[in-house]
Motif scaffolding. Structure first.
Motif, short mmCIF file in Angstrom:
data_model
loop_
_atom_site.label_atom_id
_atom_site.label_comp_id
_atom_site.label_asym_id
_atom_site.label_seq_id
_atom_site.Cartn_x
_atom_site.Cartn_y
_atom_site.Cartn_z
N ASP A 377 1.14 -1.34 -0.17
CA ASP A 377 0.38 -0.01 -0.10
C ASP A 377 0.75 1.02 -0.10
N ARG A 378 2.12 0.76 -0.85
CA ARG A 378 2.48 2.16 -0.77
C ARG A 378 2.67 3.10 -2.70
N PRO A 379 2.05 3.12 -3.09
CA PRO A 379 1.84 3.72 -4.68
C PRO A 379 2.32 4.66 -5.16
N VAL A 380 2.91 5.55 -3.75
CA VAL A 380 3.91 6.51 -4.56
C VAL A 380 4.93 6.17 -4.69
N ALA A 406 -1.52 1.79 -9.44
CA ALA A 406 -1.37 2.68 -8.26
C ALA A 406 -2.04 3.85 -8.39
N TRP A 407 -2.17 3.97 -9.90
CA TRP A 407 -3.51 5.22 -10.11
C TRP A 407 -4.84 5.23 -9.46
N ARG A 408 -4.93 3.99 -9.45
CA ARG A 408 -6.17 3.71 -8.84
C ARG A 408 -6.14 4.25 -6.60
N PHE A 409 -5.16 4.06 -6.52
CA PHE A 409 -5.10 3.30 -5.38
C PHE A 409 -4.44 5.16 -5.01
N THR A 410 -3.90 5.84 -5.83
CA THR A 410 -3.83 7.48 -5.25
C THR A 410 -4.86 8.15 -5.95
N GLY A 411 -6.39 7.54 -6.43
CA GLY A 411 -7.44 8.47 -6.88
C GLY A 411 -6.52 9.60 -8.47
N ASP A 412 -6.13 8.62 -9.05
CA ASP A 412 -5.72 9.47 -10.33
C ASP A 412 -6.85 9.20 -11.13
N GLU A 415 -6.62 6.17 -14.67
CA GLU A 415 -6.63 4.97 -13.92
C GLU A 415 -7.93 4.49 -14.88
N ALA A 416 -9.07 5.18 -15.00
CA ALA A 416 -10.35 5.35 -15.71
C ALA A 416 -10.39 5.01 -16.60
N TRP A 417 -9.79 5.64 -17.93
CA TRP A 417 -9.33 5.90 -19.06
C TRP A 417 -7.61 4.81 -19.41
#
Length: 617
Positions: A377-380, A406-412, A415-417
């Motif tokens: 749980d260290r996506p950055v 990682a994008w999903r876990f950081t709210g980027d 990720e959906a794209w």
């Protein structure tokens, strides 16, 4: 496979320098050439160096010294000498040819190709340089250009066996197996009993799905050259194709006897032993070879990999521990995997970092470090590891899959794209020309079942509770397989034409409308069988065509295909983004970096599929 050696051009007639009489020079050069031809390279070199003392830039002496240096394996020195000769006298096609040979020896096919082209610009009918150019183009990954290069030579001299043999290699690399086989047959007719051509023709026939025709050719090559490990290795593949498992094992063992540290031969032998359930002999070849070569990192890494895949992390760590202090990047990476499997998280991360310290470009360690940070749980931190990977290769499928997580876990929102399962997954029913989908798939299932000869799943694959074919399925000369391939190709073309354009998207930007299959196989699962969640690292598009299914798919989503859930066991952070109910005739296409797996099923029936990967063409 064996490639014809580049041919070295002869020395040019001697030129007259200042400071040395032409007759004396000519005699000295001729004497040096004679000595070199008789194996007295040292004496020849002494004479030539004396010539250079009197005429420092004599092109002929420099060329001959270059040939002697190349013969002694001093390739860098040979390149320098050939270039000095050309600087003194540029119009020497044979020296350009020899320069290309030395650059090829140094692993520079692009530089070699340039040198051969210079030779041909001076002497367009210089056949040796033309063949050597085609070899360099093959080494540079340009088989089509190699074919074009050979065409004028073969029109002028259709009995040039060496050119036909190289053309066969180029056609094979270009995926034109029928043309490759024809070229190799012509070369063999012109040069009967030529071992390399026997081997290459056998390989091409085997890849085209004709192991029965390949076998006598490979056996003949082995008879002529019994000490050739490559022949024994390929013979093992052919025997395995024919279902002659015991003979295949003997042939792989022969290849290992001849070349004890051959990683590919050990891998093929032990993969076969595993799939056949011969546990007593499995991995014995590695241990025997390591007893003789205890520090061989390749064998240590491969044995470690198999132990880890079989769940023996403690055995893997114990194997590598004595070598950790002097290990290279691959071995440190494998040690990190072992430590991670033992739950030693920080020790694993240190091992991955140590691998990258040895080789910052060693992608497997960077991927594994990123994967570990996601699990922790260290996506950055994971994104920091992935950035250089994707800068070096924007189409690294493993890195793209991890980046999406990682994008999903950081709210980027990207990720959906990246992972748009509605837009980027296609599920369409295919029908044969006569419309009898049920009958077609029943016949296809029977044809595929005959090719499932193993006792259990391949060790390094994701299926559990079933078997997988070892052939490149779509190359086989089976009418049912050819028919389904044609149906699949038509649907892939339709789907590619309908995909949206997006020059920034790592999947969509690769769509040229043209494609090639990079691998194809069949999987047959029995009751309780399933696919673990995974991606396809070598593909661009991956796919599954459903041939036969158990009744259980109608109940509780048993046997269904699922997207989104990873193989990282992330607990509450996992999510399934889409599920697809399989049915015979359904083709599902999706980006290779999409995580996907299947739900186990309980049924007396079986689940037969065809899977494949596609790359842009």
């Amino acid at each position: 496979m064996e490639q014809a050696p580049r041919q070295q051009g002869p020395a040019l007639p001697p030129a007259e320098p200042s400071g040395l009489g032409a007759q004396a020079l000519g005699e000295a050069l001729q004497h040096a050439m004679g000595l070199a031809r008789d194996g007295q390279a040292g004496a020849a070199e002494t004479i030539l160096l004396h010539v250079l003392d009197l005429a420092p830039e004599n092109p002929d002496a420099l060329q001959l010294l270059g040939m002697i240096a190349r013969g002694a394996g001093r390739h860098e020195a040979a390149v320098v000498l050939f270039r000095r000769s050309l600087a003194a006298a540029p119009n020497q096609p044979h020296v350009h040819n020899n320069l290309g040979n030395s650059l090829g020896d140094l692993g520079d096919p692009t530089g070699a190709a340039h040198a051969y082209r210079e030779a041909l610009s001076l002497a367009p009918a210089y056949d040796e340089a033309r063949v050597n150019l085609s070899i360099a183009l093959l080494a540079a990954g340009e088989p089509r250009s190699a074919c074009e290069t050979l065409a004028p030579l073969l029109r002028r001299d259709p009995r040039n066996a060496r050119a036909w043999a190289i053309l066969g290699q180029a056609r094979r690399e270009n995926g034109e197996l029928d043309h490759a086989i024809a070229a190799f047959r012509t070369a063999l007719t012109l040069r009967p009993g030529h071992v390399a051509t026997l081997l290459n023709l056998g390989v091409a026939l085997r890849l085209a799905g004709w192991p029965e025709e390949a076998l006598p050719l490979l056996a003949r090559a082995a008879e002529i050259d019994p000490a050739n490990p490559e022949i024994a290795y390929v013979l093992g593949h052919c025997l395995q194709d024919l279902g002659r498992v015991d003979a295949a094992i003997v042939s792989y063992e022969r290849a290992i006897t001849l070349r004890p540290t051959d990683r590919a031969a050990h891998e093929s032998l032990n993969d076969l032993l595993w799939r056949q359930g011969r546990s007593a002999a499995w991995l014995a070849s590695y241990r025997t070879a390591l007893a003789r070569f205890p520090g061989n990192e390749g064998l240590l890494c491969d044995l470690t990999d198999r132990l880890l895949l079989a769940g023996d992390a403690a055995g893997a760590a114990a194997l590598l521990a004595p070598h950790a202090d002097r290990a290279g990047p691959e071995l440190r990476y494998q040690l990190g995997r072992a430590r991670w499997s033992l739950g030693e998280v920080e020790a694993a991360l240190l091992a991955f970092d140590a691998a990258l310290a040895r080789d910052p470009g060693f992608a497997p360690a960077a991927r594994e470090a990123a994967r570990s940070h996601i699990v922790l749980d260290r996506p950055v931190e994971a994104l920091a590891r992935l950035e250089p990977l994707l800068a070096a290769d924007p189409f690294d499928q493993q890195a793209l899959a991890l980046q999406g997580l990682a994008w999903r876990f950081t709210g980027d929102p990207r990720e959906a794209w990246l992972n748009d399962v509605e837009r980027l997954v296609s599920a369409r029913l295919l029908a044969p020309p006569d419309g009898d989908t049920a009958g077609f798939n029943a016949r296809l299932d029977a044809a595929l079942t005959a090719r499932h000869r193993d006792q259990r799943h391949p060790l390094g694959q994701t299926l559990r509770g079933g078997t997988q074919t070892s052939d490149d399925l779509f190359t086989l000369p089976d009418p049912m397989i050819a028919a389904v391939r044609a149906m699949i190709e038509a649907q892939v073309r339709r789907w590619l034409a309908a995909l949206p354009a997006d020059t920034d998207h790592p999947f969509l930007r690769r769509n040229t409308g043209r494609f090639a299959f990079s691998g194809s196989w069949s999987v047959r699962l029995r009751s309780a069988g399933f696919h673990e969640n995974h991606i396809h690292p070598q593909g661009w598009i991956s796919a599954c065509y459903y041939v036969a299914l158990p009744q259980a798919v109608d109940y509780h989503r048993q046997g269904w295909l699922k997207f989104g859930e990873t193989g990282l066991r992330l607990g509450e952070r996992e999510r399934i983004t889409r599920m697809i109910r399989p049915e015979p005739g359904l083709l599902v296409l999706f980006p290779s970096y999409f995580y996907h797996g299947t739900v186990p099923f309980e049924d007396s029936g079986h689940r037969t599929t065809i899977a494949f990967d596609i790359v842009p063409a």
